[in-house]
Design a protein around this motif. Structure first.
Motif, PDB file in Angstrom:
ATOM      1  N   ALA A   1      -7.490  -7.277   3.713  1.00  0.00           N
ATOM      2  CA  ALA A   1      -7.541  -5.810   3.663  1.00  0.00           C
ATOM      3  C   ALA A   1      -8.976  -5.308   3.769  1.00  0.00           C
ATOM      4  N   GLY A   2      -9.903  -5.996   3.140  1.00  0.00           N
ATOM      5  CA  GLY A   2     -11.307  -5.578   3.222  1.00  0.00           C
ATOM      6  C   GLY A   2     -11.823  -5.643   4.651  1.00  0.00           C
ATOM      7  N   ARG A   3     -11.439  -6.688   5.355  1.00  0.00           N
ATOM      8  CA  ARG A   3     -11.882  -6.816   6.753  1.00  0.00           C
ATOM      9  C   ARG A   3     -11.252  -5.728   7.619  1.00  0.00           C
ATOM     10  N   ILE A   4     -10.010  -5.403   7.326  1.00  0.00           N
ATOM     11  CA  ILE A   4      -9.341  -4.384   8.162  1.00  0.00           C
ATOM     12  C   ILE A   4      -9.859  -2.978   7.841  1.00  0.00           C
ATOM     13  N   VAL A   5     -10.149  -2.704   6.591  1.00  0.00           N
ATOM     14  CA  VAL A   5     -10.786  -1.423   6.256  1.00  0.00           C
ATOM     15  C   VAL A   5     -12.096  -1.286   7.040  1.00  0.00           C
ATOM     16  N   ALA A   6     -12.863  -2.352   7.087  1.00  0.00           N
ATOM     17  CA  ALA A   6     -14.148  -2.306   7.808  1.00  0.00           C
ATOM     18  C   ALA A   6     -13.936  -2.115   9.310  1.00  0.00           C
ATOM     19  N   LEU A   7     -12.887  -2.720   9.859  1.00  0.00           N
ATOM     20  CA  LEU A   7     -12.604  -2.533  11.290  1.00  0.00           C
ATOM     21  C   LEU A   7     -12.165  -1.102  11.583  1.00  0.00           C
ATOM     22  N   CYS A   8     -11.366  -0.534  10.685  1.00  0.00           N
ATOM     23  CA  CYS A   8     -10.817   0.813  10.914  1.00  0.00           C
ATOM     24  C   CYS A   8     -11.890   1.899  10.790  1.00  0.00           C
ATOM     25  N   ALA A   9     -12.866   1.699   9.911  1.00  0.00           N
ATOM     26  CA  ALA A   9     -13.802   2.774   9.557  1.00  0.00           C
ATOM     27  C   ALA A   9     -14.487   3.410  10.762  1.00  0.00           C
ATOM     28  N   PRO A  10     -15.098   2.629  11.679  1.00  0.00           N
ATOM     29  CA  PRO A  10     -15.785   3.306  12.790  1.00  0.00           C
ATOM     30  C   PRO A  10     -14.869   4.092  13.708  1.00  0.00           C
ATOM     31  N   TYR A  11     -13.595   3.763  13.706  1.00  0.00           N
ATOM     32  CA  TYR A  11     -12.621   4.482  14.545  1.00  0.00           C
ATOM     33  C   TYR A  11     -11.977   5.652  13.802  1.00  0.00           C
ATOM     34  N   ARG A  12     -12.292   5.780  12.525  1.00  0.00           N
ATOM     35  CA  ARG A  12     -11.617   6.760  11.655  1.00  0.00           C
ATOM     36  C   ARG A  12     -10.098   6.568  11.679  1.00  0.00           C
ATOM     37  N   ALA A  13      -9.691   5.327  11.847  1.00  0.00           N
ATOM     38  CA  ALA A  13      -8.262   5.002  11.741  1.00  0.00           C
ATOM     39  C   ALA A  13      -7.903   4.835  10.272  1.00  0.00           C
ATOM     40  N   THR A  14      -6.641   5.054   9.975  1.00  0.00           N
ATOM     41  CA  THR A  14      -6.169   4.983   8.586  1.00  0.00           C
ATOM     42  C   THR A  14      -5.784   3.546   8.254  1.00  0.00           C
ATOM     43  N   CYS A  15      -6.177   3.106   7.068  1.00  0.00           N
ATOM     44  CA  CYS A  15      -5.782   1.775   6.610  1.00  0.00           C
ATOM     45  C   CYS A  15      -5.006   1.896   5.300  1.00  0.00           C
ATOM     46  N   LEU A  16      -3.797   1.371   5.308  1.00  0.00           N
ATOM     47  CA  LEU A  16      -2.938   1.363   4.112  1.00  0.00           C
ATOM     48  C   LEU A  16      -2.693  -0.086   3.708  1.00  0.00           C
ATOM     49  N   VAL A  17      -2.340  -0.279   2.449  1.00  0.00           N
ATOM     50  CA  VAL A  17      -1.993  -1.619   1.968  1.00  0.00           C
ATOM     51  C   VAL A  17      -0.553  -1.593   1.480  1.00  0.00           C
ATOM     52  N   ASN A  18       0.223  -2.546   1.951  1.00  0.00           N
ATOM     53  CA  ASN A  18       1.624  -2.649   1.553  1.00  0.00           C
ATOM     54  C   ASN A  18       1.720  -3.287   0.163  1.00  0.00           C
ATOM     55  N   ASP A  19       2.550  -2.735  -0.680  1.00  0.00           N
ATOM     56  CA  ASP A  19       2.941  -3.313  -1.978  1.00  0.00           C
ATOM     57  C   ASP A  19       1.830  -3.362  -3.025  1.00  0.00           C
ATOM     58  N   ARG A  20       0.686  -3.944  -2.683  1.00  0.00           N
ATOM     59  CA  ARG A  20      -0.329  -4.321  -3.689  1.00  0.00           C
ATOM     60  C   ARG A  20      -1.359  -3.203  -3.826  1.00  0.00           C
ATOM     61  N   LEU A  21      -1.025  -2.246  -4.673  1.00  0.00           N
ATOM     62  CA  LEU A  21      -1.850  -1.041  -4.745  1.00  0.00           C
ATOM     63  C   LEU A  21      -3.200  -1.305  -5.388  1.00  0.00           C
ATOM     64  N   HIS A  22      -3.275  -2.329  -6.244  1.00  0.00           N
ATOM     65  CA  HIS A  22      -4.588  -2.668  -6.814  1.00  0.00           C
ATOM     66  C   HIS A  22      -5.523  -3.153  -5.702  1.00  0.00           C
TER      67      HIS A  22
END
Ligand SMILES: Cc1ncc(COP(=O)(O)OP(=O)(O)O)c(N)n1
Ligand SMILES: Cc1ncsc1CCOP(=O)(O)O
Ligand SMILES: [Mg+2]
Length: 208
Positions: A53-74
Motif C-alpha cells: 500500500a505504501g508503494r502504491i500511495v507513492a505511485l498514485c500521488a504524482p497523478y493525483r489518483a485515489t488510493c484506497l485500502v481494502n479491509d485493513r483500515l489501520h
C-alpha cells in the motif's frame, strides 16, 4: 473533495501477478481518473499489506489518483491512503467511518437495496455492488446480479454505485445503462496482455 474516479483497479496479488506493473500502466493512461484499491490475499501479513500500500500511495500521488485500502483500515491510515473499502466480514461501516474520519473516501459492499441504504446511512460514500457477472477471482460469491441488480441498488441510494465482478470493457455499456457510476476490476487489468491498452478500453466505455 474531487469527484470519485470511475475506474477502480483492485490489485491482484495472487502468485504470478505483478500488481505494481499493472498499477503503473493504468496510472499512465487514466491518471487522476483512476482509483486504486489495494487488496491483498487474506493470508498476507499486515506488513506485506503495508509495504504494498505504501508503494502504491507513492505511485498514485504524482497523478493525483485515489488510493484506497481494502479491509485493513489501520493500513490505510498508516500509509495515508485516501480511504478504504469494507464488506460484510470487515468493520461495520459506521465503525469504519469513525476509524477513517469524516473526510476519507469510504466504500462499502452491498448486493441489494436494503443493505445498500443501510451502508449509506452508516457513512459509505460509494457502494461496490456485485458480483455483476461470473468471476473466478473470488471464491464463495453468491449468484451474479447482472445489470438488473445494479439498477435496483442505483434506484435505492444517492451515492455512486461501482459495479464489480466479471466486468470487462464489453460489459460496461450495460452496467452504465443500469445506472452504474463506475466499475471495479481485478482480472480485466491484471490478466491483460497489455494493461495500458485495457485501461484505455475500459475508460473509453466509462466516459463515452
Ligand atoms: C469496489 C468493491 N466492491 C466490492 C468489493 C468486495 O469487498 P468485500 O465484500 O469486503 O470482499 P473482499 O474484497 O474484502 O474479499 C471490493 N473489494 N471493492
Ligand atoms: C472482490 C470481489 N468482490 C466481488 S467480485 C470480486 C472480484 C472481482 O474480480 P474480477 O474483476 O476479476 O471479476
Ligand atoms: Mg472485505
Amino acid at each position: 473533495m474531487p469527484s470519485l474516479g470511475r475506474l477502480h483497479l483492485v490489485t491482484d496479488t495472487r502468485p504470478g501477478r505483478d500488481p505494481l506493473a499493472v498499477v503503473r500502466a493504468a496510472l499512465g493512461v487514466a491518471g487522476p481518473d483512476l482509483v486504486v484499491q489495494v487488496r491483498v490475499e487474506d493470508a498476507a501479513t499486515d506488513r506485506e499489506a503495508y509495504d504494498l500500500a505504501g508503494r502504491i500511495v507513492a505511485l498514485c500521488a504524482p497523478y493525483r489518483a485515489t488510493c484506497l485500502v481494502n479491509d485493513r483500515l489501520h493500513v490505510a491510515l498508516a500509509v495515508r491512503a485516501d480511504g478504504g473499502h469494507v464488506g460484510a466480514d470487515d468493520l461495520p461501516v459506521d465503525a469504519a467511518r469513525r476509524v477513517l474520519g469524516p473526510d476519507a473516501v469510504l466504500g462499502a459492499t452491498a448486493r441489494e437495496p436494503v443493505a445498500a441504504r443501510a451502508a449509506v446511512d452508516a457513512g459509505a460514500g460509494y457502494l461496490g455492488v456485485g458480483p455483476c457477472h461470473h468471476t473466478s477471482t473470488k471464491d464463495g460469491l453468491p449468484d451474479p446480479i447482472g445489470p438488473a441488480g445494479i439498477r435496483a441498488v442505483v434506484d435505492a441510494v444517492d451515492v455512486p454505485v461501482i459495479a464489480i465482478g466479471g466486468v470487462t470493457a464489453a460489459t460496461v455499456p450495460a452496467l452504465r445503462a443500469a445506472g452504474a457510476y463506475g466499475v471495479a476490476v481485478v482480472g480485466a487489468l491484471s490478466t491483460a496482455a497489455d494493461p495500458a491498452r485495457a485501461t484505455a478500453e475500459l475508460l473509453r466505455e466509462l466516459t463515452c
